[in-house]
Design a protein around this motif. Sequence first.
Motif, PDB file in Angstrom:
ATOM      1  N   LYS A  33     -53.043 -72.599  13.752  1.00 19.99           N
ATOM      2  CA  LYS A  33     -51.941 -73.230  13.014  1.00 19.99           C
ATOM      3  C   LYS A  33     -50.971 -72.183  12.472  1.00 19.99           C
ATOM      4  O   LYS A  33     -49.754 -72.288  12.639  1.00 19.99           O
ATOM      5  CB  LYS A  33     -52.493 -74.052  11.848  1.00 19.99           C
ATOM      6  CG  LYS A  33     -53.146 -75.359  12.247  1.00 19.99           C
ATOM      7  CD  LYS A  33     -53.581 -76.092  11.006  1.00 19.99           C
ATOM      8  CE  LYS A  33     -54.302 -77.387  11.349  1.00 19.99           C
ATOM      9  NZ  LYS A  33     -54.824 -78.055  10.164  1.00 19.99           N
ATOM     10  N   VAL A  34     -51.549 -71.171  11.800  1.00 20.55           N
ATOM     11  CA  VAL A  34     -50.681 -70.188  11.134  1.00 20.55           C
ATOM     12  C   VAL A  34     -49.939 -69.329  12.153  1.00 20.55           C
ATOM     13  O   VAL A  34     -48.738 -69.064  11.992  1.00 20.55           O
ATOM     14  CB  VAL A  34     -51.489 -69.321  10.142  1.00 20.55           C
ATOM     15  CG1 VAL A  34     -50.608 -68.277   9.483  1.00 20.55           C
ATOM     16  CG2 VAL A  34     -52.126 -70.200   9.079  1.00 20.55           C
ATOM     17  N   LEU A  35     -50.652 -68.932  13.216  1.00 22.74           N
ATOM     18  CA  LEU A  35     -49.967 -68.119  14.244  1.00 22.74           C
ATOM     19  C   LEU A  35     -48.847 -68.924  14.911  1.00 22.74           C
ATOM     20  O   LEU A  35     -47.765 -68.388  15.158  1.00 22.74           O
ATOM     21  CB  LEU A  35     -50.968 -67.636  15.293  1.00 22.74           C
ATOM     22  CG  LEU A  35     -51.826 -66.429  14.874  1.00 22.74           C
ATOM     23  CD1 LEU A  35     -52.908 -66.154  15.903  1.00 22.74           C
ATOM     24  CD2 LEU A  35     -50.988 -65.181  14.659  1.00 22.74           C
ATOM     25  N   LEU A  37     -47.243 -71.365  13.522  1.00 23.02           N
ATOM     26  CA  LEU A  37     -46.185 -71.498  12.508  1.00 23.02           C
ATOM     27  C   LEU A  37     -45.352 -70.215  12.415  1.00 23.02           C
ATOM     28  O   LEU A  37     -44.113 -70.266  12.361  1.00 23.02           O
ATOM     29  CB  LEU A  37     -46.827 -71.807  11.151  1.00 23.02           C
ATOM     30  CG  LEU A  37     -45.874 -72.237  10.038  1.00 23.02           C
ATOM     31  CD1 LEU A  37     -45.346 -73.635  10.318  1.00 23.02           C
ATOM     32  CD2 LEU A  37     -46.584 -72.222   8.702  1.00 23.02           C
ATOM     33  N   LEU A  38     -46.065 -69.076  12.439  1.00 22.28           N
ATOM     34  CA  LEU A  38     -45.357 -67.792  12.365  1.00 22.28           C
ATOM     35  C   LEU A  38     -44.467 -67.594  13.582  1.00 22.28           C
ATOM     36  O   LEU A  38     -43.322 -67.129  13.463  1.00 22.28           O
ATOM     37  CB  LEU A  38     -46.352 -66.632  12.264  1.00 22.28           C
ATOM     38  CG  LEU A  38     -47.081 -66.462  10.923  1.00 22.28           C
ATOM     39  CD1 LEU A  38     -48.048 -65.291  10.998  1.00 22.28           C
ATOM     40  CD2 LEU A  38     -46.115 -66.246   9.776  1.00 22.28           C
ATOM     41  N   ASP A  39     -45.002 -67.970  14.753  1.00 20.91           N
ATOM     42  CA  ASP A  39     -44.206 -67.847  15.985  1.00 20.91           C
ATOM     43  C   ASP A  39     -42.979 -68.745  15.928  1.00 20.91           C
ATOM     44  O   ASP A  39     -41.871 -68.325  16.285  1.00 20.91           O
ATOM     45  CB  ASP A  39     -45.056 -68.210  17.215  1.00 20.91           C
ATOM     46  CG  ASP A  39     -46.012 -67.091  17.567  1.00 20.91           C
ATOM     47  OD1 ASP A  39     -45.814 -65.979  17.061  1.00 20.91           O
ATOM     48  OD2 ASP A  39     -46.955 -67.334  18.332  1.00 20.91           O
ATOM     49  N   ALA A  40     -43.221 -69.988  15.461  1.00 18.21           N
ATOM     50  CA  ALA A  40     -42.104 -70.943  15.366  1.00 18.21           C
ATOM     51  C   ALA A  40     -41.048 -70.423  14.393  1.00 18.21           C
ATOM     52  O   ALA A  40     -39.847 -70.492  14.662  1.00 18.21           O
ATOM     53  CB  ALA A  40     -42.622 -72.293  14.899  1.00 18.21           C
ATOM     54  N   ARG A  41     -41.538 -69.871  13.268  1.00  9.18           N
ATOM     55  CA  ARG A  41     -40.589 -69.351  12.277  1.00  9.18           C
ATOM     56  C   ARG A  41     -39.826 -68.152  12.836  1.00  9.18           C
ATOM     57  O   ARG A  41     -38.620 -68.021  12.662  1.00  9.18           O
ATOM     58  CB  ARG A  41     -41.330 -68.960  11.007  1.00  9.18           C
ATOM     59  CG  ARG A  41     -40.377 -68.599   9.878  1.00  9.18           C
ATOM     60  CD  ARG A  41     -41.087 -68.223   8.624  1.00  9.18           C
ATOM     61  NE  ARG A  41     -41.733 -69.388   8.032  1.00  9.18           N
ATOM     62  CZ  ARG A  41     -42.891 -69.351   7.410  1.00  9.18           C
ATOM     63  NH1 ARG A  41     -43.550 -68.224   7.337  1.00  9.18           N
ATOM     64  NH2 ARG A  41     -43.406 -70.444   6.888  1.00  9.18           N
ATOM     65  N   LYS A  42     -40.594 -67.279  13.539  1.00  9.64           N
ATOM     66  CA  LYS A  42     -39.966 -66.097  14.142  1.00  9.64           C
ATOM     67  C   LYS A  42     -38.874 -66.525  15.119  1.00  9.64           C
ATOM     68  O   LYS A  42     -37.768 -65.988  15.126  1.00  9.64           O
ATOM     69  CB  LYS A  42     -41.044 -65.285  14.868  1.00  9.64           C
ATOM     70  CG  LYS A  42     -40.809 -63.787  14.841  1.00  9.64           C
ATOM     71  CD  LYS A  42     -41.907 -63.069  15.590  1.00  9.64           C
ATOM     72  CE  LYS A  42     -43.084 -62.744  14.726  1.00  9.64           C
ATOM     73  NZ  LYS A  42     -44.137 -62.020  15.438  1.00  9.64           N
ATOM     74  N   ARG A  44     -37.366 -69.418  15.205  1.00 10.94           N
ATOM     75  CA  ARG A  44     -36.269 -70.081  14.491  1.00 10.94           C
ATOM     76  C   ARG A  44     -35.336 -69.060  13.838  1.00 10.94           C
ATOM     77  O   ARG A  44     -34.104 -69.192  13.910  1.00 10.94           O
ATOM     78  CB  ARG A  44     -36.863 -71.001  13.424  1.00 10.94           C
ATOM     79  CG  ARG A  44     -35.831 -71.852  12.737  1.00 10.94           C
ATOM     80  CD  ARG A  44     -36.502 -72.932  11.926  1.00 10.94           C
ATOM     81  NE  ARG A  44     -35.559 -73.467  10.955  1.00 10.94           N
ATOM     82  CZ  ARG A  44     -35.830 -74.472  10.166  1.00 10.94           C
ATOM     83  NH1 ARG A  44     -36.984 -75.067  10.235  1.00 10.94           N
ATOM     84  NH2 ARG A  44     -34.956 -74.902   9.306  1.00 10.94           N
TER      85      ARG A  44
ATOM     86  N   PHE B  54     -42.240 -75.072   6.603  1.00 10.96           N
ATOM     87  CA  PHE B  54     -41.436 -73.882   6.908  1.00 10.96           C
ATOM     88  C   PHE B  54     -41.143 -73.062   5.664  1.00 10.96           C
ATOM     89  O   PHE B  54     -40.994 -71.859   5.720  1.00 10.96           O
ATOM     90  CB  PHE B  54     -40.140 -74.292   7.612  1.00 10.96           C
ATOM     91  CG  PHE B  54     -40.209 -74.047   9.082  1.00 10.96           C
ATOM     92  CD1 PHE B  54     -40.790 -74.982   9.919  1.00 10.96           C
ATOM     93  CD2 PHE B  54     -39.711 -72.889   9.628  1.00 10.96           C
ATOM     94  CE1 PHE B  54     -40.870 -74.747  11.277  1.00 10.96           C
ATOM     95  CE2 PHE B  54     -39.785 -72.652  10.991  1.00 10.96           C
ATOM     96  CZ  PHE B  54     -40.371 -73.583  11.813  1.00 10.96           C
ATOM     97  N   VAL B  67     -52.242 -63.233   7.881  1.00  3.17           N
ATOM     98  CA  VAL B  67     -52.266 -63.456   9.340  1.00  3.17           C
ATOM     99  C   VAL B  67     -51.227 -62.570  10.032  1.00  3.17           C
ATOM    100  O   VAL B  67     -51.509 -61.960  11.072  1.00  3.17           O
ATOM    101  CB  VAL B  67     -52.034 -64.954   9.667  1.00  3.17           C
ATOM    102  CG1 VAL B  67     -51.846 -65.161  11.161  1.00  3.17           C
ATOM    103  CG2 VAL B  67     -53.213 -65.786   9.193  1.00  3.17           C
ATOM    104  N   ARG B  83     -53.021 -60.393  21.496  1.00  3.69           N
ATOM    105  CA  ARG B  83     -52.889 -61.569  20.620  1.00  3.69           C
ATOM    106  C   ARG B  83     -54.164 -62.418  20.599  1.00  3.69           C
ATOM    107  O   ARG B  83     -54.530 -62.978  19.569  1.00  3.69           O
ATOM    108  CB  ARG B  83     -51.711 -62.396  21.135  1.00  3.69           C
ATOM    109  CG  ARG B  83     -51.074 -63.437  20.196  1.00  3.69           C
ATOM    110  CD  ARG B  83     -50.739 -62.887  18.930  1.00  3.69           C
ATOM    111  NE  ARG B  83     -50.029 -63.554  17.895  1.00  3.69           N
ATOM    112  CZ  ARG B  83     -49.035 -64.408  17.913  1.00  3.69           C
ATOM    113  NH1 ARG B  83     -48.547 -64.844  19.013  1.00  3.69           N
ATOM    114  NH2 ARG B  83     -48.498 -64.834  16.817  1.00  3.69           N
TER     115      ARG B  83
END
Lengths: 165, 255
Positions: A33-35, A37-42, A44, B54, B67, B83
């Motif tokens: 989930k967090v990875l 989310l981080l990828d999506a945020r990155k 975005r 977000f 993380v 990864r």
Amino acid sequence: MEILKLISTNEIIAQAASFLLLLFLLRIFAWKKVLALLDARKERIAHEFQKIEATKQAVAQLKSDYDARLANIDEEAAARIQQAVDKGKELTDEVRKSANHEAQRIIDTARQNIKYELSQAKEDLKNQVIELTISAAESVIQEKLTEEDEERLAKGFLNKIDELK
Amino acid sequence: MHTELPTLVSLIAEAFHSQPWAKYLIIWQNLIYSLLVVFILILIAIMATRKKSFIPGRLQSVVEVFVGVIDDFVCGILGPSGRRFVPFVGTLFIYILFMNLIGLVPYMKSSTSGLSTTVALALCVFVYVHYSAIKELGFLGYLDHLMGKPRGVVAFSVILPLFMLFMHIVTELIKPVTLSLRLRSNIFADDMLIAALSSFGIKGLPFLFFSMFIVVIAAVVQALVFSLLSTIYFAIFLVHDEEDKGHNQLVNKEG
């Protein structure tokens, strides 16, 4: 070999299972989930930066367009002012020319009028001389003239001529 | 002077010493504290990711930072293909860190001060590293990697690779031993230090606080060292292989 007494096979298996359980559960509840989310945020943020960059470029383009137009506006304004000045000069010249022309026309008309008046006066004078001559002739014919009368008539005739002048 | 401080489990076992299950509490004490850490970590993970958004909250921010740091740490060593090892290394780090630190809480115990715990973790690393290496390189490629380079001349093509294979196998077998002993010894020493200073009572309080500060640093450092070495063990097989592939491709192009 003393250290081997500290090791228990059962505990090793249990501890390994405990770690694997944690790994499995954290993979489900946290890592994925967090990875993601981080990828999506990155992604975005990168997308937003791209958008900002594109907007910046568009603004720069717009600014350069406006600057170019502003520079043209100055040139255009200068050209228009020059045009107005030229037109003004033209109009002035035209007005001056037409005034001169009008003045000349008035002068010419006046001259013609004077000429006409003069010729008219001469004509009138001629007619009057003729009339006087005729009337003088008539009176000569009707009366018997003495020498004194002739002189008087002649003087009278001359005086009339003088008066007419 | 006690070498170990009393723990909640040991106190319960002492209170019920007549019960047959009391001795099992002592035997499985480390596992009980490990499971407590597992429970705490899962609880944190669930709470942090329950309402993920977000714009993160405090707990989500902390988890995300952790993380992100682990992701950068692992991918920094293994490259982007590393990864897939992030969850493993990250879990290893946070698990060891919490097990190290829980010993500082009164009536709790660091499971990592028990050799079985650290051996179990080292074996997990050992198995996963070699499983990944075989999966990535194939069994022959894996053996080829263990035989080392250069080769070509008779001595280099037969004798030296066999010697290197033996040496590499010994090295690989020693790795979990060193990993587990290092962690266990450090944390056990920390626990003993705290126990010894606690026995001085109020007089030893300043030393106790100072040593607790040192122990916290040691706990973080030991967790980091264990995770870093595990990542390097992955890198020895995987990154090395990628470099070889790149080198072979370059040689083929030039040829």
